[in-house]
Enzyme design. Sequence first.
Site, PDB file in Angstrom:
ATOM      1  N   LYS A  16      28.756  -2.030 -34.875  1.00  0.00           N
ATOM      2  CA  LYS A  16      28.456  -1.107 -35.963  1.00  0.00           C
ATOM      3  C   LYS A  16      27.260  -1.634 -36.789  1.00  0.00           C
ATOM      4  O   LYS A  16      26.834  -2.793 -36.601  1.00  0.00           O
ATOM      5  CB  LYS A  16      29.711  -0.947 -36.828  1.00  0.00           C
ATOM      6  CG  LYS A  16      30.878  -0.277 -36.066  1.00  0.00           C
ATOM      7  CD  LYS A  16      32.106  -0.114 -36.951  1.00  0.00           C
ATOM      8  CE  LYS A  16      33.208   0.644 -36.249  1.00  0.00           C
ATOM      9  NZ  LYS A  16      34.364   0.920 -37.168  1.00  0.00           N
ATOM     10  N   TYR A  56      34.294  10.572 -34.101  1.00  0.00           N
ATOM     11  CA  TYR A  56      35.429  10.337 -34.997  1.00  0.00           C
ATOM     12  C   TYR A  56      36.173  11.632 -35.313  1.00  0.00           C
ATOM     13  O   TYR A  56      36.631  11.817 -36.428  1.00  0.00           O
ATOM     14  CB  TYR A  56      34.937   9.664 -36.280  1.00  0.00           C
ATOM     15  CG  TYR A  56      34.761   8.160 -36.166  1.00  0.00           C
ATOM     16  CD1 TYR A  56      35.704   7.362 -35.495  1.00  0.00           C
ATOM     17  CD2 TYR A  56      33.678   7.524 -36.763  1.00  0.00           C
ATOM     18  CE1 TYR A  56      35.537   5.984 -35.404  1.00  0.00           C
ATOM     19  CE2 TYR A  56      33.518   6.138 -36.675  1.00  0.00           C
ATOM     20  CZ  TYR A  56      34.451   5.380 -35.996  1.00  0.00           C
ATOM     21  OH  TYR A  56      34.310   4.010 -35.912  1.00  0.00           O
ATOM     22  N   PHE A  64      38.564   9.530 -46.575  1.00  0.00           N
ATOM     23  CA  PHE A  64      37.607   8.423 -46.511  1.00  0.00           C
ATOM     24  C   PHE A  64      36.476   8.690 -45.518  1.00  0.00           C
ATOM     25  O   PHE A  64      35.557   7.866 -45.397  1.00  0.00           O
ATOM     26  CB  PHE A  64      38.318   7.105 -46.171  1.00  0.00           C
ATOM     27  CG  PHE A  64      39.041   7.103 -44.843  1.00  0.00           C
ATOM     28  CD1 PHE A  64      40.414   7.321 -44.776  1.00  0.00           C
ATOM     29  CD2 PHE A  64      38.344   6.886 -43.661  1.00  0.00           C
ATOM     30  CE1 PHE A  64      41.079   7.323 -43.546  1.00  0.00           C
ATOM     31  CE2 PHE A  64      39.001   6.880 -42.430  1.00  0.00           C
ATOM     32  CZ  PHE A  64      40.378   7.114 -42.381  1.00  0.00           C
ATOM     33  N   ARG A  92      40.863  -3.808 -27.186  1.00  0.00           N
ATOM     34  CA  ARG A  92      41.509  -3.562 -28.487  1.00  0.00           C
ATOM     35  C   ARG A  92      42.122  -4.860 -29.017  1.00  0.00           C
ATOM     36  O   ARG A  92      42.057  -5.140 -30.206  1.00  0.00           O
ATOM     37  CB  ARG A  92      42.582  -2.476 -28.353  1.00  0.00           C
ATOM     38  CG  ARG A  92      42.047  -1.087 -28.079  1.00  0.00           C
ATOM     39  CD  ARG A  92      41.368  -0.459 -29.269  1.00  0.00           C
ATOM     40  NE  ARG A  92      42.273  -0.094 -30.333  1.00  0.00           N
ATOM     41  CZ  ARG A  92      41.928   0.651 -31.378  1.00  0.00           C
ATOM     42  NH1 ARG A  92      40.677   1.096 -31.512  1.00  0.00           N
ATOM     43  NH2 ARG A  92      42.800   0.941 -32.313  1.00  0.00           N
ATOM     44  N   THR A  98      42.339  -2.497 -37.344  1.00  0.00           N
ATOM     45  CA  THR A  98      41.257  -1.823 -38.074  1.00  0.00           C
ATOM     46  C   THR A  98      40.817  -2.602 -39.310  1.00  0.00           C
ATOM     47  O   THR A  98      39.619  -2.725 -39.575  1.00  0.00           O
ATOM     48  CB  THR A  98      41.723  -0.406 -38.482  1.00  0.00           C
ATOM     49  OG1 THR A  98      42.251   0.241 -37.318  1.00  0.00           O
ATOM     50  CG2 THR A  98      40.592   0.406 -39.070  1.00  0.00           C
ATOM     51  N   ARG A 109      37.306  -8.833 -35.330  1.00  0.00           N
ATOM     52  CA  ARG A 109      37.442  -8.442 -36.738  1.00  0.00           C
ATOM     53  C   ARG A 109      38.043  -9.568 -37.574  1.00  0.00           C
ATOM     54  O   ARG A 109      37.664  -9.753 -38.733  1.00  0.00           O
ATOM     55  CB  ARG A 109      38.267  -7.161 -36.848  1.00  0.00           C
ATOM     56  CG  ARG A 109      37.469  -5.925 -36.406  1.00  0.00           C
ATOM     57  CD  ARG A 109      38.352  -4.710 -36.262  1.00  0.00           C
ATOM     58  NE  ARG A 109      37.593  -3.491 -35.987  1.00  0.00           N
ATOM     59  CZ  ARG A 109      38.148  -2.356 -35.571  1.00  0.00           C
ATOM     60  NH1 ARG A 109      39.456  -2.295 -35.370  1.00  0.00           N
ATOM     61  NH2 ARG A 109      37.397  -1.295 -35.350  1.00  0.00           N
ATOM     62  N   ASN A 119      34.037  -3.195 -40.610  1.00  0.00           N
ATOM     63  CA  ASN A 119      34.819  -3.915 -39.601  1.00  0.00           C
ATOM     64  C   ASN A 119      34.066  -4.190 -38.300  1.00  0.00           C
ATOM     65  O   ASN A 119      34.671  -4.446 -37.256  1.00  0.00           O
ATOM     66  CB  ASN A 119      36.179  -3.246 -39.384  1.00  0.00           C
ATOM     67  CG  ASN A 119      36.064  -1.825 -38.904  1.00  0.00           C
ATOM     68  OD1 ASN A 119      34.962  -1.317 -38.678  1.00  0.00           O
ATOM     69  ND2 ASN A 119      37.200  -1.178 -38.714  1.00  0.00           N
ATOM     70  N   HIS A 122      33.472  -1.234 -32.855  1.00  0.00           N
ATOM     71  CA  HIS A 122      34.335  -0.135 -32.393  1.00  0.00           C
ATOM     72  C   HIS A 122      34.797  -0.418 -30.978  1.00  0.00           C
ATOM     73  O   HIS A 122      34.027  -0.938 -30.164  1.00  0.00           O
ATOM     74  CB  HIS A 122      33.569   1.200 -32.389  1.00  0.00           C
ATOM     75  CG  HIS A 122      34.299   2.279 -31.642  1.00  0.00           C
ATOM     76  ND1 HIS A 122      35.325   3.001 -32.211  1.00  0.00           N
ATOM     77  CD2 HIS A 122      34.206   2.717 -30.355  1.00  0.00           C
ATOM     78  CE1 HIS A 122      35.819   3.846 -31.307  1.00  0.00           C
ATOM     79  NE2 HIS A 122      35.152   3.697 -30.177  1.00  0.00           N
ATOM     80  N   GLU A 133      34.411   9.334 -25.218  1.00  0.00           N
ATOM     81  CA  GLU A 133      33.390   8.672 -26.036  1.00  0.00           C
ATOM     82  C   GLU A 133      32.177   8.262 -25.196  1.00  0.00           C
ATOM     83  O   GLU A 133      31.032   8.395 -25.638  1.00  0.00           O
ATOM     84  CB  GLU A 133      33.995   7.440 -26.723  1.00  0.00           C
ATOM     85  CG  GLU A 133      35.018   7.823 -27.788  1.00  0.00           C
ATOM     86  CD  GLU A 133      35.806   6.629 -28.319  1.00  0.00           C
ATOM     87  OE1 GLU A 133      35.502   5.482 -27.930  1.00  0.00           O
ATOM     88  OE2 GLU A 133      36.724   6.852 -29.134  1.00  0.00           O
TER      89      GLU A 133
HETATM   90  P1  GDP Z   1      39.867   1.749 -35.239  1.00  0.00           P
HETATM   91  O1  GDP Z   1      40.270   2.475 -33.982  1.00  0.00           O
HETATM   92  O2  GDP Z   1      40.609   0.452 -35.400  1.00  0.00           O
HETATM   93  O3  GDP Z   1      38.379   1.564 -35.380  1.00  0.00           O
HETATM   94  O4  GDP Z   1      40.358   2.621 -36.495  1.00  0.00           O
HETATM   95  P2  GDP Z   1      40.462   4.216 -36.701  1.00  0.00           P
HETATM   96  O5  GDP Z   1      40.182   4.941 -35.428  1.00  0.00           O
HETATM   97  O6  GDP Z   1      41.748   4.479 -37.388  1.00  0.00           O
HETATM   98  O7  GDP Z   1      39.299   4.503 -37.756  1.00  0.00           O
HETATM   99  C1  GDP Z   1      37.971   4.534 -37.334  1.00  0.00           C
HETATM  100  C2  GDP Z   1      37.101   3.778 -38.320  1.00  0.00           C
HETATM  101  O8  GDP Z   1      37.125   4.424 -39.590  1.00  0.00           O
HETATM  102  C3  GDP Z   1      37.563   2.354 -38.624  1.00  0.00           C
HETATM  103  O9  GDP Z   1      37.136   1.419 -37.664  1.00  0.00           O
HETATM  104  C4  GDP Z   1      36.928   2.099 -39.966  1.00  0.00           C
HETATM  105  O10 GDP Z   1      35.553   1.761 -39.829  1.00  0.00           O
HETATM  106  C5  GDP Z   1      37.041   3.463 -40.617  1.00  0.00           C
HETATM  107  N1  GDP Z   1      38.229   3.568 -41.461  1.00  0.00           N
HETATM  108  C6  GDP Z   1      39.521   3.741 -41.077  1.00  0.00           C
HETATM  109  N2  GDP Z   1      40.344   3.794 -42.121  1.00  0.00           N
HETATM  110  C7  GDP Z   1      39.565   3.644 -43.218  1.00  0.00           C
HETATM  111  C8  GDP Z   1      39.824   3.602 -44.630  1.00  0.00           C
HETATM  112  O11 GDP Z   1      40.948   3.703 -45.083  1.00  0.00           O
HETATM  113  N3  GDP Z   1      38.743   3.422 -45.444  1.00  0.00           N
HETATM  114  C9  GDP Z   1      37.472   3.313 -44.967  1.00  0.00           C
HETATM  115  N4  GDP Z   1      36.457   3.145 -45.823  1.00  0.00           N
HETATM  116  N5  GDP Z   1      37.195   3.343 -43.649  1.00  0.00           N
HETATM  117  C10 GDP Z   1      38.222   3.510 -42.797  1.00  0.00           C
HETATM  118 MG    MG Z   2      39.942   4.470 -33.420  1.00  0.00          MG
END
Ligand code: GDP
Ligand code: MG
Length: 158
Positions: A16, A56, A64, A92, A98, A109, A119, A122, A133
Amino acid sequence: VTLPVRATEHTLIAVKPDGVQRRLVGQIIHRFEQRGFKLVGLKMMQASEDLLSEHYREIVKKPFYPLVRAYMTAGPVIVMVWEGSNVVQSSRKMVGPTNGAEAQAGTIRGDFSFHVGRNVVHASDSTEGAQREIGLWFQENELLNWESCDQDWTIEAN
Ligand code: GDP
Ligand code: MG
């Protein structure tokens, strides 16, 4: 896109914008290389808001999401396709949860982040998600089918 190798699994990994800014690209690639996975596609890109909302689509309605959009379009990303047995689940685990604050040391992470909004990396969360994707970020001719010389030393023939 139709992926070059049928039998094995692929995943989309992205460094990222914070990972690029913080010069973590090499270290992140190194972790996937040293695990023995095979790199079959890689490029640097500025993500558009449209591509990002497709990528996304599961969180696009969350409160958010505007923060995610600002974060992910703030600078270039490195997108990669990695190949290998069980690569989706293994990646993963290598990436960690996350929120970096909850991630174990030894995960990407856990070693490089402590805030959910910064973080670093991805990783696709399922084989179906990975296919979707990869199709969003890559053209078919950007994925290479090549033989790695260590194949017999990373996978036991059966
Ligand atoms: P991942 O699969 O672990 O990357 O997590 P998710 O698919 O749930 O969310 C995608 C991305 O959105 C995350 O990697 C974060 O960069 C962002 N994100 C998720 N939850 C939050 C949150 O509560 N606050 C903020 N600012 N970003 C979030
Ligand atoms: Mg995800």
